[in-house]
Design an enzyme around this catalytic site. Sequence first.
Site, short mmCIF file in Angstrom:
data_model
loop_
_atom_site.label_atom_id
_atom_site.label_comp_id
_atom_site.label_asym_id
_atom_site.label_seq_id
_atom_site.Cartn_x
_atom_site.Cartn_y
_atom_site.Cartn_z
N CYS B 37 7.08 5.41 -10.09
CA CYS B 37 5.74 4.66 -9.80
C CYS B 37 5.76 4.40 -8.23
CB CYS B 37 5.84 3.17 -10.43
SG CYS B 37 5.66 3.38 -12.12
N ASP B 39 7.73 2.50 -6.32
CA ASP B 39 8.08 1.09 -5.83
C ASP B 39 9.27 0.29 -6.58
OD1 ASP B 39 5.92 0.28 -4.10
OD2 ASP B 39 4.43 0.92 -5.84
N CYS B 64 6.47 1.56 -0.22
CA CYS B 64 5.74 1.79 1.14
C CYS B 64 5.86 0.71 1.94
CB CYS B 64 4.10 2.23 0.67
SG CYS B 64 3.39 0.59 0.07
N CYS B 107 1.53 -4.28 -4.68
CA CYS B 107 2.64 -4.23 -3.84
C CYS B 107 3.11 -5.89 -4.06
CB CYS B 107 2.60 -3.88 -2.31
SG CYS B 107 2.35 -2.25 -2.07
#
Lengths: 163, 140
Positions: B37, B39, B64, B107
């Site tokens: 994915c 992350d 990210c 996130c």
Amino acid sequence: MPVPLAVGFGKAAEICREVMGEEGKRLGALRDRLQDLILSKVDEAYVNGHPTQRLPHNLNISFAYVEGESVLMGLNKESALSSGSACTSSTLEPSYVIAALGVDSELAHSSIRFGLHRFSTEEEVDFVGRRSVEVVQRLREMSPLYELAKEGVDLKTIQWKGE
Amino acid sequence: MAYSDKVVDHYNNPRNVGSFTKDTPGVGTGLVGAPECGDVMKLQIRVNLETGVIEDAKFKTFGCGSAIASSSLATEWLKGRTVDDAAKIKNTDIVNELKLPPVKIHCSVLAEDAIKAALHDYQEKWSKAEAEAPGAASKE
């Protein structure tokens, strides 16, 4: 069709026919220089695409254990690169182009595309190569995946708790 | 895309990067997300077993800039809180503080999940162990 556009395109095609062979060789050599610089300093960096049958100005590398967009963020003040990372898109699916090359989805999230152009120089290539190595090394120091891999854990055996 | 100044700051100067040994007394570890994915966050807390206060927190994140910033911020907020207080941190607090755009909200969700997972791990390993520590006397 506007006449100036047609004339401009014709002129561009003429220049292209004259310099493309020579320019391709120059860019190919620069691309190889960038590739060698990066691969000699970073382990587990993989070139995406065919080793020889590819465009001379394009270099696409996946850096295992670091996410592509975070690499771009470290370099975006000084260079314009792109990534197969899907972090900003709504799907979170990485680039289908990279996927079609047979790259698995972990490495597809980690791909960086370097593009060279007519006015790229050796100095610029060396600079971008050096900076890319620095950024990847810094991000690996904060990557849980790199840590696990260094401990000898096979990441494929972990039961990931998805989002 | 444009990042907020706070995201850029956490990316350039991440707070509390690192790891505790998992079996250190009072340490709880949360590992959430998945490599495919894009992350993965590992967030750890070290709780004072006497007071229940989180004395230290560390993270490592694959993701990210916003994912890195969300987990870095989470470790800052966790330090000095009690375990109960830590459980009150919400992803929306992180969104507001870092001014995350809609595409980056996941996130902050992942950071909240990481906090919950670390707290859960701590409770499994140490809170219950403490409760059972008096031994035979407290066992039914």
